[in-house]
Design a protein around this motif. Structure first.
Motif, PDB file in Angstrom:
ATOM      1  N   GLU A 146      10.813 -23.895  -5.923  1.00 38.77           N
ATOM      2  CA  GLU A 146      11.750 -24.980  -5.631  1.00 38.77           C
ATOM      3  C   GLU A 146      13.140 -24.402  -5.375  1.00 38.77           C
ATOM      4  O   GLU A 146      13.548 -23.433  -6.023  1.00 38.77           O
ATOM      5  N   ARG A 147      13.844 -25.022  -4.438  1.00 35.89           N
ATOM      6  CA  ARG A 147      15.164 -24.515  -4.079  1.00 35.89           C
ATOM      7  C   ARG A 147      16.109 -24.628  -5.275  1.00 35.89           C
ATOM      8  O   ARG A 147      16.183 -25.669  -5.932  1.00 35.89           O
ATOM      9  N   LEU A 148      16.838 -23.539  -5.540  1.00 32.49           N
ATOM     10  CA  LEU A 148      17.762 -23.512  -6.671  1.00 32.49           C
ATOM     11  C   LEU A 148      19.049 -24.246  -6.315  1.00 32.49           C
ATOM     12  O   LEU A 148      19.608 -24.062  -5.226  1.00 32.49           O
ATOM     13  N   ALA A 149      19.520 -25.063  -7.239  1.00 30.65           N
ATOM     14  CA  ALA A 149      20.755 -25.824  -7.041  1.00 30.65           C
ATOM     15  C   ALA A 149      21.796 -25.393  -8.060  1.00 30.65           C
ATOM     16  O   ALA A 149      21.471 -24.991  -9.180  1.00 30.65           O
ATOM     17  N   THR A 150      23.044 -25.473  -7.658  1.00 29.45           N
ATOM     18  CA  THR A 150      24.150 -25.152  -8.570  1.00 29.45           C
ATOM     19  C   THR A 150      24.252 -26.223  -9.652  1.00 29.45           C
ATOM     20  O   THR A 150      24.154 -27.420  -9.365  1.00 29.45           O
ATOM     21  N   LYS A 151      24.449 -25.793 -10.888  1.00 32.57           N
ATOM     22  CA  LYS A 151      24.524 -26.718 -12.008  1.00 32.57           C
ATOM     23  C   LYS A 151      25.806 -26.492 -12.799  1.00 32.57           C
ATOM     24  O   LYS A 151      26.321 -25.374 -12.863  1.00 32.57           O
ATOM     25  N   ASP A 152      26.308 -27.573 -13.395  1.00 28.54           N
ATOM     26  CA  ASP A 152      27.487 -27.529 -14.252  1.00 28.54           C
ATOM     27  C   ASP A 152      27.054 -27.691 -15.706  1.00 28.54           C
ATOM     28  O   ASP A 152      26.294 -28.610 -16.036  1.00 28.54           O
ATOM     29  N   VAL A 153      27.536 -26.805 -16.545  1.00 28.78           N
ATOM     30  CA  VAL A 153      27.230 -26.870 -17.975  1.00 28.78           C
ATOM     31  C   VAL A 153      28.541 -26.850 -18.753  1.00 28.78           C
ATOM     32  O   VAL A 153      29.559 -26.330 -18.273  1.00 28.78           O
ATOM     33  N   LYS A 154      28.513 -27.420 -19.935  1.00 27.12           N
ATOM     34  CA  LYS A 154      29.675 -27.456 -20.802  1.00 27.12           C
ATOM     35  C   LYS A 154      29.523 -26.410 -21.903  1.00 27.12           C
ATOM     36  O   LYS A 154      28.445 -26.237 -22.468  1.00 27.12           O
ATOM     37  N   VAL A 155      30.639 -25.739 -22.185  1.00 26.92           N
ATOM     38  CA  VAL A 155      30.656 -24.684 -23.198  1.00 26.92           C
ATOM     39  C   VAL A 155      31.712 -25.047 -24.241  1.00 26.92           C
ATOM     40  O   VAL A 155      32.870 -25.333 -23.887  1.00 26.92           O
ATOM     41  N   ALA A 156      31.333 -25.045 -25.501  1.00 25.73           N
ATOM     42  CA  ALA A 156      32.272 -25.357 -26.580  1.00 25.73           C
ATOM     43  C   ALA A 156      33.223 -24.193 -26.800  1.00 25.73           C
ATOM     44  O   ALA A 156      32.834 -23.025 -26.710  1.00 25.73           O
ATOM     45  N   ILE A 157      34.492 -24.507 -27.072  1.00 23.04           N
ATOM     46  CA  ILE A 157      35.486 -23.484 -27.391  1.00 23.04           C
ATOM     47  C   ILE A 157      35.926 -23.674 -28.837  1.00 23.04           C
ATOM     48  O   ILE A 157      35.954 -24.784 -29.360  1.00 23.04           O
TER      49      ILE A 157
END
Length: 295
Positions: A118-129
């Motif tokens: 399957e074609r790879l799509a850009t994803k947004d993830v959240k990172v805790a600081i």
């Protein structure tokens, strides 16, 4: 006799301005030079790409870019683009040859999974600081960690991460902590140089406005000028304009931060007290003739 039309007075007048114009010109040149240097440094930091992880031909490339740091929510938004290379990918790295799982560090809110072929799509993830507090604005600093481990078809495969940042309000300083099969970066986040300069400039302006109002109030009360409505309008306008000026601080800092306790709250207090003192002194001065007449 009247002086001839070609009197040298204009030349003497221009010559008298040279001692003033030369320092101003030098100051402008120095300010522009320092500003250009700071802007160049920030641009270099944004354009710098940090690479960490394995360099073998058959690997998973991860491009991780910080889009925004939200200090109030204590998290950053990370945009992730995954590319399997060599025998791990197909169609030029746009799809994995098997089910691909991308495990992340504990600070990242969720792992990433991609189906085979399957074609790879850009994803947004959240990172805790962690660390720091937004109440220290503009001197607050934070830290976090981002890392990626790739599992393709049930087996761990090498990973290489290319990290960069697009947030102009924060300066990000990565430190690699990685092994041969994983890519991990420890991040230190501080406010950018341009934000620090602007915030310090705001505090200086706040104190300068408060000092100006204080000097004006001292003049009006000691000279017994009475109720001068233009002066009162200027003081009241400064009182409310300072609040609007404070709200233009980049990053929307909350009330009670260092910016407020170092400058804003005290400047507002000084201006408000000066306005009240000028009104009371003006009313007393205005009522003095009527009291004397009745006596």
């Amino acid at each position: 006799m009247t002086p001839p039309p070609d009197s040298p007075r204009p030349r003497r007048f221009k010559a008298s301005l040279l001692p003033i114009l030369i320092p101003i010109a030098v100051l402008i040149v120095v300010a522009v030079g320092v500003g250009s240097w700071l802007q160049y440094r920030e641009r270099q930091e944004i354009d710098t790409v940090h690479t960490v992880g394995s360099g073998v031909a058959d690997r998973v490339d991860v491009e991780a870019t910080v889009q925004r740091v939200d200090a109030a929510a204590r998290e950053l938004l990370l945009r992730v683009r995954v590319t399997p290379l060599g025998s791990l990918g197909e169609a030029g790295g746009t799809a994995p040859v098997a089910d691909l799982g991308l495990q992340t560090s504990t600070q990242t809110l969720g792992d990433l999974t991609f189906e085979a072929h399957e074609r790879l799509a850009t994803k947004d993830v959240k990172v805790a600081i962690t660390g720091g507090s937004i109440s220290d604005y503009p001197f607050d600093a934070y830290e976090t960690e981002i890392g990626f481990w790739a599992v393709l078809g049930g087996e761990q495969v090498p990973v290489r991460m290319r990290f960069s940042s697009n947030d102009t309000l924060f300066a990000v300083f990565p430190t690699p902590t990685t092994s041969a099969e994983e890519a991990v970066l420890a991040l230190d986040l501080t406010r950018s140089a341009s934000l620090l300069v602007f915030a310090v400039f705001m505090m200086v302006v706040m104190w300068a406005l408060a000092a100006s109002v204080l000097i004006g109030a001292w003049y009006l009360t000691t000279r017994k000028q009475g109720l001068l409505w233009p002066a009162l309008a200027w003081m009241a306008a400064t009182l409310f304009a300072l609040s609007a000026f404070r709200n233009t601080a980049p990053g929307t800092p909350p009330i009670g931060c260092v910016l407020d306790w170092f400058a804003f709250l005290w400047a507002e207090t000084v201006i408000a007290l000066c306005l009240i003192a000028v009104v009371l002194a003006g009313v007393r001065t205005a009522l003095a003739p009527d009291t004397a007449a009745r006596t």
